[in-house]
Design a protein around this motif. Sequence first.
Motif, mmCIF file in Angstrom:
data_model
loop_
_atom_site.group_PDB
_atom_site.id
_atom_site.type_symbol
_atom_site.label_atom_id
_atom_site.label_comp_id
_atom_site.label_asym_id
_atom_site.label_seq_id
_atom_site.Cartn_x
_atom_site.Cartn_y
_atom_site.Cartn_z
ATOM 1 N N LEU A 204 -6.338 9.115 12.919
ATOM 2 C CA LEU A 204 -6.581 9.046 11.486
ATOM 3 C C LEU A 204 -6.635 7.595 11.027
ATOM 4 O O LEU A 204 -6.056 6.706 11.663
ATOM 5 N N THR A 205 -7.308 7.353 9.919
ATOM 6 C CA THR A 205 -7.346 6.028 9.315
ATOM 7 C C THR A 205 -6.012 5.742 8.630
ATOM 8 O O THR A 205 -5.172 6.636 8.440
ATOM 9 N N ALA A 206 -5.816 4.498 8.230
ATOM 10 C CA ALA A 206 -4.585 4.116 7.544
ATOM 11 C C ALA A 206 -4.410 4.907 6.251
ATOM 12 O O ALA A 206 -3.301 5.348 5.920
ATOM 13 N N ALA A 207 -5.503 5.093 5.502
ATOM 14 C CA ALA A 207 -5.412 5.861 4.255
ATOM 15 C C ALA A 207 -5.022 7.307 4.530
ATOM 16 O O ALA A 207 -4.238 7.910 3.779
ATOM 17 N N GLN A 208 -5.559 7.881 5.602
ATOM 18 C CA GLN A 208 -5.223 9.260 5.945
ATOM 19 C C GLN A 208 -3.768 9.385 6.408
ATOM 20 O O GLN A 208 -3.116 10.391 6.129
ATOM 21 N N ILE A 209 -3.273 8.357 7.100
ATOM 22 C CA ILE A 209 -1.861 8.376 7.515
ATOM 23 C C ILE A 209 -0.957 8.313 6.282
ATOM 24 O O ILE A 209 0.073 9.006 6.232
ATOM 25 N N ARG A 210 -1.336 7.543 5.285
ATOM 26 C CA ARG A 210 -0.548 7.515 4.052
ATOM 27 C C ARG A 210 -0.503 8.903 3.411
ATOM 28 O O ARG A 210 0.531 9.320 2.875
ATOM 29 N N PRO B 292 0.800 -1.231 0.000
ATOM 30 C CA PRO B 292 0.000 0.000 0.000
ATOM 31 C C PRO B 292 0.833 1.283 0.000
ATOM 32 O O PRO B 292 0.297 2.359 -0.277
ATOM 33 N N TRP B 293 2.119 1.181 0.303
ATOM 34 C CA TRP B 293 2.963 2.374 0.447
ATOM 35 C C TRP B 293 3.828 2.647 -0.767
ATOM 36 O O TRP B 293 4.423 3.735 -0.880
ATOM 37 N N ARG B 294 3.911 1.685 -1.683
ATOM 38 C CA ARG B 294 4.840 1.816 -2.803
ATOM 39 C C ARG B 294 4.440 2.910 -3.787
ATOM 40 O O ARG B 294 5.277 3.431 -4.513
ATOM 41 N N ILE C 39 9.307 4.265 6.273
ATOM 42 C CA ILE C 39 10.396 3.802 5.416
ATOM 43 C C ILE C 39 9.839 3.252 4.104
ATOM 44 O O ILE C 39 10.359 3.547 3.020
ATOM 45 N N ALA C 40 8.766 2.464 4.191
ATOM 46 C CA ALA C 40 8.137 1.925 2.983
ATOM 47 C C ALA C 40 7.570 3.029 2.108
ATOM 48 O O ALA C 40 7.479 2.876 0.881
#
Length: 471
Positions: A294-300, A213-215, A326-327
Amino acid sequence: MGLLGTFRNLTVLFFCEQYPPIVWDGAGTYTAALAAALVGLGHNVHILCAQGRRISDTVENGVHVHRRPLLQAPATRALGGLGSRLRGPLHPRDSLALRTSLAASYSFWMRQLQLRPDVIETQDGETRALIEAVCHTRPLAIHLHCPTMLAVRLAGQPIGTRGLVADRLDQVSARRADVVTAPSQLLVDELRRDGWLGDRAVEVIPNLFDATPWRGLPDARATEPTIAVVGRLEPFKGVDVLLDAAARLRAAGVAHHLVVVGRSAGAIGGVESGTWLRGRARELGVDAEFTGHLTAAQIREVFGRARVVAVPSRFESFSLVAVEAIAAGRPVVVTSRTGVAPFVQRWNAGSVVPTGDPAALADALAPFLLDAGWAAAVGEHGRHGVTELEPEAIARRKEAAYLRGIKEFHARQRGAATIRPGLRLRPHRGPAVWLPEPRPPATDDRSRDGAASRPEHRSRIDVPESSARTR
């Protein structure tokens, strides 16, 4: 399919009320990632999530998720203010009622669902598997995240009698488990010093991480000078130290914006943590934005606009936040009291600074804030390094740990002399199954207070010197 999958699949059951998306935190994220990876290896995986009042049975990414109500009688809530005083300032961390409810709920629902796992895994705190540990009904694997009362002690808070009893109950599950794993040598060493583990052998297996999800996030070249920090706003997370570091940066002419993500937990100086930190930011004149949870998407999204991510914790058994950053291609600045610090150094993914040192923290953050190109270059190093935590590789190590736990379970049940080398028995049903003996992990040769002599990523079992002589 892995070593065991060549012969038959394991049925693995996780006890985890933090399983996402109900509560998204480190333990829940770890469980979700490991469960999916084990399914990928061909195993049958169930999650029992005792929380709230919901009843549902779903299959998510091949994982069977059973959500059931937490069986509890919240008597003190009915007493209003008196109930709050009875619960005390550490509630729910030192709650004996919660521990009773969790242990009873998981034991009851497992039987009601007629689940017969080959192995149960859960985390160290709140005695979720207490009944299974005491009665020794199934092979039990405990993964240490950070025992609940250890976090309280590290925050400098008094524990009291109830906290001591709660901590002792938490120890029972870990000490009676058939296999115990931990994400970092730092956590094992801390628990050894604290006397929490006794002579319990522990294998260090870092937390797995799916970077997919982070790439997609672009590198840091186009970012503004922004620092992000993510985590509960509680004393041992060290956000107060980061605020002091931000003030030093401002005084030195290093312009930047600070984004603080997380809900308030605990108190600082008798004041609710979030309130205290916001007041401290205003007092220091720091340009800080407090977002709350925040949600995971918001943290991204936050990481996407950050140039550098800080993990100023006074103690962190691993730090999922650092690995996520890092990712995402962001350099990280972590303290030496985070379990992920050896990885940051090995991957050249950022900087490691002493705990509680705002000057050192400011000095480490400044180069990234001043040079977006440098931040992007360091972030790229980290992105390559984080593949070391690839889910399948870590899941295979967990698979081998489960095998050892199953062997230990049957050795206790029937006596070690009745279990011939290489024999693996399916608990409570079916014929014996012959499997090749897995190669045992190397045992580190450090003393009780010494440091491991091998790199963090190599499989090993941590055994205190006193027990190594008798094993």
